[in-house]
Design a protein around this motif. Structure first.
Motif, short mmCIF file in Angstrom:
data_model
loop_
_atom_site.label_atom_id
_atom_site.label_comp_id
_atom_site.label_asym_id
_atom_site.label_seq_id
_atom_site.Cartn_x
_atom_site.Cartn_y
_atom_site.Cartn_z
N LYS A 1 38.79 35.77 33.06
CA LYS A 1 38.97 36.38 31.76
C LYS A 1 39.15 35.44 30.66
CE LYS A 1 40.39 40.29 32.11
NZ LYS A 1 41.34 41.81 32.46
N THR B 1 33.34 47.11 40.06
CA THR B 1 34.09 45.77 40.53
C THR B 1 33.67 45.51 42.15
OG1 THR B 1 35.81 46.52 40.83
CG2 THR B 1 35.55 45.53 38.88
N ASP C 1 34.43 37.72 46.48
CA ASP C 1 35.37 38.35 45.43
C ASP C 1 34.54 38.52 43.89
OD1 ASP C 1 37.96 35.85 46.19
OD2 ASP C 1 37.63 37.70 46.75
N PHE C 2 34.90 39.68 43.27
CA PHE C 2 34.39 40.10 42.09
C PHE C 2 34.71 38.97 41.21
CE2 PHE C 2 32.97 42.48 38.64
CZ PHE C 2 33.82 42.49 37.55
N TYR D 1 35.59 41.67 33.89
CA TYR D 1 36.04 40.36 34.44
C TYR D 1 37.27 40.61 35.45
CZ TYR D 1 32.96 38.81 30.66
OH TYR D 1 32.05 38.60 29.84
N SER D 2 37.25 39.74 36.41
CA SER D 2 38.44 39.37 37.18
C SER D 2 39.47 38.88 36.24
CB SER D 2 38.04 38.69 38.41
OG SER D 2 37.88 37.23 38.00
N ASP D 3 40.62 39.18 36.30
CA ASP D 3 41.86 38.53 35.80
C ASP D 3 41.75 36.90 35.84
OD1 ASP D 3 44.30 41.03 36.71
OD2 ASP D 3 42.73 41.00 34.87
N SER D 4 41.13 36.41 37.12
CA SER D 4 41.09 34.88 37.06
C SER D 4 40.27 34.19 36.07
CB SER D 4 40.98 34.54 38.62
OG SER D 4 39.80 34.87 39.02
#
Length: 123
Positions: A64, A105, A45-46, A59-62
């Motif tokens: 950020k 990403t 995962d990115f 950034y990934s939402d998780s």
């Protein structure tokens, strides 16, 4: 050719911080860089990426607001500062580089990968 070596992984408790480093050698000029993570049995995962020069970051939402990617081009090193770590973020973290200044990403668009560093977050 670019060689990447990650370091800084380890065992921490939930809520702790950790900083990963990725030392690059070879033709790193104009290379956008990224961090990815992978849990066994799941896809990679990115996490974050950064451009070569102007420092644009994604950034990934998780992550950020908790993780920060940065780079020191003079040292050919990219960092990932991880704060408020969660147990579900236990994974092998990989550094990646691509032959472009533009950060992306998608993992398939990166050309070089490090060997990974294990991050374990205990509850």
């Amino acid at each position: 050719q670019v060689q990447l070596v990650e370091s800084g992984g380890g065992l921490v408790q939930a809520g702790d911080s950790l900083r990963l480093s990725c030392a690059a050698s070879g033709r790193t000029f104009n290379s956008a860089m990224g961090w990815f993570r992978q849990v066994p049995g799941k896809e990679r995962d990115f996490v974050a990426s950064i451009s070569w020069s102007v420092g644009s970051t994604y950034y990934s939402d998780s992550v950020k607001g908790r993780f920060t990617i940065s780079r020191d081009n003079a040292k050919n090193t990219v960092y990932l500062q991880m704060n408020s770590l969660k147990p579900e973020e236990t994974a092998v973290y990989y550094c990646a580089a691509r032959r472009s200044i533009v950060p992306v990403t998608q993992q398939e668009r990166y050309d070089y990968w490090g060997q990974g560093t294990q991050v374990t977050v205990s509850a």
